[in-house]
Write an enzyme that holds these catalytic residues in place. Sequence first.
Site, short mmCIF file in Angstrom:
data_model
loop_
_atom_site.label_atom_id
_atom_site.label_comp_id
_atom_site.label_asym_id
_atom_site.label_seq_id
_atom_site.Cartn_x
_atom_site.Cartn_y
_atom_site.Cartn_z
N LYS A 157 11.46 55.41 31.40
CA LYS A 157 12.43 54.10 32.20
C LYS A 157 13.27 54.90 33.17
O LYS A 157 14.02 55.67 32.40
CB LYS A 157 12.90 52.59 31.26
N ASN A 168 16.10 53.06 35.26
CA ASN A 168 16.99 51.48 36.10
C ASN A 168 18.10 52.25 36.64
O ASN A 168 18.84 53.31 36.63
CB ASN A 168 17.19 51.32 34.94
N SER A 225 16.92 53.28 29.52
CA SER A 225 16.55 52.58 28.51
C SER A 225 16.32 53.53 27.52
O SER A 225 15.73 54.49 27.01
CB SER A 225 15.20 52.17 29.05
N THR A 277 9.40 40.10 57.20
CA THR A 277 10.26 39.27 57.18
C THR A 277 9.29 38.29 56.13
O THR A 277 8.03 38.51 55.76
CB THR A 277 9.37 38.45 59.37
N HIS A 278 9.76 37.17 56.24
CA HIS A 278 9.57 36.77 54.72
C HIS A 278 8.93 37.39 54.10
O HIS A 278 8.18 37.56 53.06
CB HIS A 278 8.80 36.19 55.17
N LYS A 320 47.31 36.52 41.68
CA LYS A 320 47.44 37.73 41.72
C LYS A 320 46.05 38.35 40.80
O LYS A 320 45.29 39.57 41.75
CB LYS A 320 48.40 38.20 41.05
N GLN A 323 51.45 31.62 41.58
CA GLN A 323 51.02 32.80 40.32
C GLN A 323 49.70 33.45 40.01
O GLN A 323 49.29 34.60 39.54
CB GLN A 323 52.09 32.60 38.68
N SER A 333 53.68 37.39 33.78
CA SER A 333 52.73 37.44 34.52
C SER A 333 52.66 39.16 34.52
O SER A 333 52.31 39.80 35.59
CB SER A 333 53.25 37.22 35.72
N GLU A 376 22.28 47.67 40.52
CA GLU A 376 21.97 46.62 40.13
C GLU A 376 23.78 46.16 39.92
O GLU A 376 23.82 44.08 39.73
CB GLU A 376 21.16 45.95 38.91
N TYR A 379 56.71 26.32 47.25
CA TYR A 379 56.70 27.63 46.33
C TYR A 379 55.80 26.26 45.09
O TYR A 379 56.70 25.66 44.75
CB TYR A 379 58.05 28.50 45.89
N1 ARG Z 1 55.59 35.46 39.07
C1 ARG Z 1 56.59 34.34 40.73
C2 ARG Z 1 54.47 34.54 41.03
O1 ARG Z 1 53.90 35.52 41.17
C3 ARG Z 1 57.31 35.39 41.30
C4 ARG Z 1 57.90 34.44 41.63
C5 ARG Z 1 58.29 33.12 41.19
N2 ARG Z 1 59.03 32.18 39.89
C6 ARG Z 1 59.47 31.60 39.87
N3 ARG Z 1 58.96 31.30 39.13
N4 ARG Z 1 59.97 30.17 41.18
O2 ARG Z 1 54.43 33.53 41.47
#
Ligand code: ARG
Length: 456
Positions: A283, A285, A277, A155-156, A325, A322, A23, A290, A317
């Site tokens: 054009k 735009n 465009s 409205t509408h 994030k 993970q 990660s 958008e 946990y």
């Molecule tokens: N990279 C993990 C997370 O984002 C860290 C947390 C703990 N990881 C674990 N294997 N107990 O949640």
Amino acid sequence: MKKLWGGRFNDKNSDITEKLSVSVHYDKRLYRQDIRGSIVHSEMLNKIGILSDEELGKIINGLNEIQMEIENNSFDFEDRLEDVHMNIESRLTDKIGYAGKKMHTGRSRNDQIALDTRLYLKDECCEIDKHLVRLIRSLMDLAEKNKYVILPGYTHMQVAQPVRFSHHMLAYCWQLVRDRRRLDFARNSSDYSPIGVGALAGVNYGNDRHFMQQKLEFGNITQNSMDTVSDRDYMLDFLYFASVLGTHLSRFCEELVLWSSSQFDFIRLSDKVTTGSSIMPQKKNPDLAEIIRGKTGRLNGNLVSLLTVLKGLPMTYNRDLQEDKESLFDSVDTVLLSLEGMIEMMKDITVKKDKMRDAVYSNFSTATDLADYLSQKGVPFREAHEIIGTIVGDCEKNNIDFFKMKFSDFQKYSEVFQEDVLDYVNPESSTDRKISFGGTSIYDIDRQLEELRKLL
Ligand code: ARG
């Protein structure tokens, strides 16, 4: 090379396990929070006698150096070390040796990641709030500058009654005021110190959690170790805020798109925020509007994504967490970008007063004023409604311009009509008759501006 957690393992992980586990490519964004947390955790360990002053000094210096390495791009984040926590800890041990190995006493990555994300979100909420305030201010400025301009209220999607452009802009301000409230709620949910609970059960050390809470400037402290490492409600609160804000911006953008079309032609968006465009030379735009409208899709997706990750997770946990994030970071980035885009669009917007005013002279926009006129002169409202309805019907049938009707024309429908009826047909004067609290009269627009100023 051996993992930091590798003691009980004989075989190495397969490539796909490593690939799925990693990660660090996105959680490295949390390096500042991670280092700040590690410094405070080490100070706490020193306070309760686990780290000597010398060890603490080495750790703090080492961590500060690592922060500098990261910030001048000389730090090599390695996938094999999985996440930001282990990358930093491993580098610290390389640098200072034995003392570095002691730092993880009395904590877990489970409380560490909760800490990092809470600190991160608190900071980002403040940044986003500043942007929200800037956007509200720019809408208030636009309202002030064009205070008297009238346009149709719909409205509408049908012309309903004349309103002031300023009133319309302030309607968006009030939406954004509520967004600020939701943002504040998310910030407050994040403002609980999780650090020091360990993996899930608490730790066998006298971790001074309150000391760390104070040092890290958290307003509150979490109460239960199991809840602490499994809770992601603070992220959900933020993602919900982001979704609602996105919905608001998307509605606003839709209006900008409509208003800048040749059919409406109420506003002109500047060249800075529009694009051409590649095939049609004429054009211009409203791409920015958008794109911001379209960003709502990912904001909603991020909320649903985390809700789905959390659904069905047992205490406490689980590694699924993970997956929280990327949604969080994406919503933070998207909200900041979208708000900047909105501010930029508002900067040079041209309000086409005449076009707006012309549009008010359509679809009998002051018919309700006329019904009110009769009712104020003693005709029961239902009866007044009926009389004006007949006038509207006759105008349509006989192709008569409602706004050009004379006093004598009105007299045919009721003797209650007096010469002042012509003032009631006039859209310009219609708006200032909306004297009720929160209506579109100038008096109330000034009041709203005053209230808004108090809130910023
Ligand atoms: N990279 C993990 C997370 O984002 C860290 C947390 C703990 N990881 C674990 N294997 N107990 O949640």
